[in-house]
Design a protein around this motif. Structure first.
Motif: not given
Length: 714
Positions: A342-360
Motif C-alpha cells: 500500500f502507498s503511505i497515503e493508503s495506510a488506513p486501508d492497510a490496517y483495515d486489511f490487517l484487521m480483517h485478514d487474520k492470516s496476513a
C-alpha cells in the motif's frame, strides 16, 4: 511530510501532515523507501484503539489501579481529564523501515548521506533514528526484503537466548511473521524444527522451509506430535512466538521439553505457570526483549554508547547486520511472506486489511522516492489554519517551544482560553506539536525553533522543553526583546541564572521597556493558596511553614533524574515549594540549608529536607520525600502563626485551628495553572507589571540551586 498515527481514543488510523523532524546529535535522518507493518504488535495497537473504554480497562488492569489511586488523591474530574488526555495523544506506528540517509547528526561517522539503511524508524516519509538502531543494507538486497530486518532481529534474539546447537530439535509455537522467520533461522542453524499453528497457509509455508508442522485447526495434538518429533526424548527447546491471552502454550512447552530444556517467550502469552512442570525438569524460562541487548537502554539507543564487542557480541545493531547477512546469503527468504503493498497515503486501508485478514503476514507501505526533498527547511513548518482575524491585533502573540505531556495537557489549553494569539508551536519530532496545535488552534507547527525567534509577529515565547534547555531559550528570547513564560525550573546552575539576568537587562534596551519574564510557579495562583495567603496576611507576626510533598518514586533512569538534562528533582520540582514559602511569607530569603537521605551509590537525592529562613524571622521546612506511598495525598501545607494553624490539604481543602476561622474546599483539585497563564497574558495585554517580580523569581531560583548544591556536596 506524511506520517501514520494511531488514535487510541477513537481507534482511527491517521495519515497526518507533520513537519520533517530535525536531525539530532547521534542520529541520522532517513528518507523512507518502504516500511513493514508488524502484523502482531500493530494489530494489537489498532485493536486496543478500536475497543471501548471498558475493554481498554480490561486489557490494562494495572492502569485501572493507578486510576483508582488518582481518584482517591486528586478527585474524579482531574482523573477523567488525565485519562482522556493520555488516550487523546496519537502514537506513531511502525518500527521496520528502510530508506536513504539524507542527513547525519553530530558525532555520526558510521553513516553518510546516500547510504541505504534499515532502521526501527516509524511509518513516515522522513524519520530521525539513533545511529545504533540503523544498519547498512548490503549491495544486492532489495529494499522490500530489507524492511523485514527489524522483525527478523526479534526472531534472532529469541533464538540467541535459546542457544540452539546443530542437530537439536526445537518447537516454534505461533507461525506469524516472527514465527516463520524463526523457523528459517533455526533451520539455518542446523536444527530440526516443529511448527505449531491454526492457519493452514502458514503451516504450508513452514513445511516449504523444511519444518514439520502441527495443524491445531484439525485437532492434531501438539504434545503427541512433539513426543514423536523428539524421538521420545523431549524437545531441546520451545520458542513461543504466538500472541494469545491463554497460558496453554507455556504449559504445553514445559510438557514438550526434555529435562533442562529451554523455553523462550518471544511473543505474548498468558503466564500462569505450573511450578511442578518446571521444577521436575529443571527447565529454563526466559522472556526475550525485542531486538537484543541495548533495547530500552537510553545510553545505547539515544546517546550512542555502544557495548564492547568483546563483552556483548550481539547488540541490537549487530543483530540487524546479522539478519541482513542471512538475507544476502539466501538463508532467509522473504518473498512468500509478502502479502500486500500500500502507498503511505493508503495506510488506513492497510490496517483495515490487517484487521480483517487474520492470516496476513508481510504488509508493506511504500513511499515516493522519485522526488527527493529539494528544500528540507521548507517542509519543517506545516500550516494548521489561517490567521484568525480577531487575533491579528492581539498584543500577546505566542510562539511555543516544546509539546510535552504537561505543556500540552495543562498549560497550552490554559493559554488557549486567553486573549493571546497562538501563532506557532515547535517540537523536535513534529507529531506532538502538530497534534496540540490542531487541537488548540495554533496557526502552524514546526520542528525549526529558530522560526519562533525570527518571526517579528511573535512577541511572547512559551518554553516547555526539557529542563537543560530552559535557560538557553529564555535568554535567547529575552535578548530578542520578547517576553517569556518558562515552565519551571528557570535554570539549572548559577551561571545560567547570571546569563538570564544579563539577557533580561539587554532585552529592556530593544524597545525601551522591560520584557516580562514568568516562571510557571502556578501554585501561588491556586484559589485555596490565595485564601491561605489572605489569612496569614491578617497578622504581621512571623510564621512557621511545613510543606510536605509525597513526591513518590521516580526511576533513576528518568530524564528528570539525569543531572545534565533534568537537573534532578529538587531543582526540577522542589522549586515550587520554595516559591510558595516565599509567596506566603512575603519577605526576602535570608538563608537556605538542605540535606538528603542516603541509601546507595546510585541515590538520586530526591528524599530531602530543605530549611529556609526569611528576613522577617519566618521559617519554612520543606519535606520532599520520594519514599512514601502514592495512595497518600501528594501535597500538604501547614502554617503556624500567632496562635493559629492553617492546613491546606492537596489543594482541595483548607481549614484552620485557633481564633482565625478559615474553611474552604473545591470540588476538584486546582493548582492554579489556568490562573497563572491568564495572569501572564493579562499583564502583557495591559502592559502592566509582571505577576511575579523578576527579582523574586531570581531569588527563588537561586535558593533552589543553593539547596541542591548543599545536598549533592554533603
Amino acid at each position: 511530510m506524511k506520517q501514520v498515527l494511531q488514535d487510541l481514543a477513537s481507534g482511527k488510523t491517521i495519515v497526518a501532515d507533520v513537519p520533517v523532524p530535525n536531525v539530532r546529535s547521534g542520529h541520522v535522518l532517513i528518507q523512507s523507501h518502504v516500511s513493514l507493518v508488524s502484523a502482531g504488535t500493530e494489530r494489537m495497537l489498532v485493536d486496543f484503539g478500536r475497543s471501548g473504554y471498558l475493554e481498554k480497562a480490561r486489557q490494562q488492569p494495572e492502569k485501572v489501579k493507578m486510576v483508582l489511586d488518582k481518584i482517591r488523591t486528586d478527585g474524579l474530574l482531574p482523573t477523567i481529564d488525565a485519562v482522556r488526555s493520555k488516550l487523546d495523544q496519537p502514537i506513531p506506528m511502525g518500527y521496520s523501515n528502510v530508506g536513504t540517509v539524507v542527513e547525519v547528526g553530530a558525532g555520526v561517522t558510521e553513516f553518510k548521506v546516500g547510504d541505504l539503511v534499515a532502521s526501527n524508524g516509524n511509518h513516515a516519509e522522513t524519520v530521525c533514528v539513533p545511529k545504533n538502531l540503523c544498519a547498512k543494507v548490503p549491495t544486492g538486497i532489495d529494499a522490500e526484503d530489507a524492511a523485514f530486518t527489524v522483525i527478523g532481529s526479534i526472531a534472532l534474539q529469541g533464538i540467541r537466548l535459546a542457544s540452539p546447537t546443530m542437530g537439536e530439535s526445537f518447537v516454534v509455537t505461533g507461525l506469524g511473521l516472527v514465527g516463520l522467520m524463526t523457523v528459517q533461522l533455526l533451520l539455518a542453524q542446523g536444527c530440526r524444527v516443529l511448527g505449531i499453528d491454526f492457519d493452514q497457509r502458514k503451516l504450508e509455508l513452514a513445511k516449504s522451509y523444511g519444518a514439520q508442522v502441527v495443524d491445531l485447526s484439525k485437532g492434531e495434538n501438539p504434545l503427541v506430535a512433539a513426543e514423536s518429533f523428539s524421538r521420545g526424548r523431549g524437545v531441546d527447546g520451545v520458542l513461543l512466538t504466538a500472541s494469545t491471552k491463554s497460558s496453554d502454550p507455556v504449559s504445553q512447552a514445559a510438557t514438550m521439553c526434555r529435562k533442562r530444556g529451554r523455553i523462550v517467550l518471544v511473543g505474548v502469552t498468558g503466564l500462569e505457570l505450573n511450578r511442578a512442570d518446571f521444577f521436575e525438569k529443571e527447565l529454563s524460562f526466559q522472556v526475550s526483549c525485542s531486538y537484543g541487548p541495548g533495547r530500552y537502554d537510553e545510553k545505547y539507543e539515544q546517546k550512542g554508547d555502544d557495548y564492547p564487542i568483546g563483552f556483548v557480541r550481539w547488540t541490537e545493531q549487530r543483530n540487524f547486520e546479522a539478519v541482513l547477512d542471512l538475507m544476502a546469503s539466501g538463508k532467509l527468504t522473504l518473498d512468500a511472506l509478502k502479502n500486500r503493498k500500500f502507498s503511505i497515503e493508503s495506510a488506513p486501508d492497510a490496517y483495515d486489511f490487517l484487521m480483517h485478514d487474520k492470516s496476513a503476514l508481510g504488509i508493506l507501505l511504500t513511499y515516493d522516492t522519485k522526488q527527493p526533498a529539494k528544500d528540507r527547511n521548507a517542509t519543517k513548518t506545516v500550516q494548521l489554519k489561517e490567521h484568525a482575524p480577531d487575533k491579528l491585533s492581539a498584543k500577546p502573540t505566542l510562539g511555543v517551544i516544546g509539546a510535552g505531556n504537561y505543556l500540552g495537557r495543562v498549560l497550552l489549553p490554559a493559554f488557549s482560553k486567553t486573549s493571546a494569539r497562538l501563532k506557532s508551536i515547535a517540537s523536535s519530532g513534529g507529531i506532538s506539536g502538530t497534534h496540540y496545535g490542531k487541537k488548540l488552534g495554533f496557526e502552524s507547527s514546526t520542528t525549526d525553533s529558530e522560526t519562533i525567534f525570527d518571526d517579528p509577529e511573535i512577541n511572547t515565547i512559551v518554553v516547555g522543553t526539557q529542563h537543560n534547555s530552559h535557560a538557553h531559550f529564555t535568554q535567547k528570547a529575552l535578548r530578542a526583546g520578547k517576553s517569556v513564560f518558562v515552565e519551571k525550573p528557570l535554570a539549572l546552575s548559577r551561571s545560567e541564572l547570571s546569563e538570564i539576568k544579563d539577557a533580561y537587562e539587554e532585552g529592556a534596551l530593544v524597545d525601551g521597556k522591560e520584557p516580562i519574564l514568568m516562571v510557571g510557579f502556578n501554585r501561588r495562583f491556586a484559589p485555596l493558596m490565595k485564601k491561605l495567603k489572605a489569612a496569614v496576611q491578617a497578622s504581621s507576626t512571623p510564621m512557621s511553614i511545613v510543606y510536605t510533598c509525597n513526591a513518590g518514586h521516580l526511576p533513576a533512569d528518568s530524564w528528570v533524574q539525569d543531572i545534565e538534562r533534568g537537573g534532578g528533582r529538587i531543582v526540577g520540582e522542589a522549586c515550587h515549594f520554595i516559591d510558595i514559602a516565599r509567596f506566603l511569607v512575603g519577605a526576602q530569603i535570608s538563608n537556605v540549608t538542605a540535606s538528603s537521605m542516603r541509601t546507595n551509590s546510585e541515590d538520586c537525592f530526591d528524599t530531602a529536607t530543605i530549611s529556609v529562613t526569611f528576613a522577617d524571622g519566618s521559617m519554612a521546612t520543606i519535606h520532599y520525600f520520594a519514599n512514601g506511598h502514592k495512595s497518600f495525598p501528594k501535597e500538604r501545607v501547614e502554617v503556624f502563626q500567632a496562635g493559629n494553624i492553617f492546613i491546606l490539604d492537596n489543594f482541595r481543602k483548607l481549614k484552620s485551628y485557633g481564633s482565625s476561622a478559615v474553611k474552604a474546599s473545591t470540588r476538584q483539585q486546582d493548582k492554579g495553572q489556568t490562573a497563572c497563564c491568564k495572569s501572564f497574558i493579562d499583564a502583557l495585554a495591559s502592559e502592566g507589571p509582571s505577576p511575579v517580580a523578576f527579582e523574586e523569581l531570581m531569588e527563588v531560583s537561586e535558593a533552589t540551586i543553593n539547596a541542591w548544591e548543599q545536598i549533592i556536596s554533603s
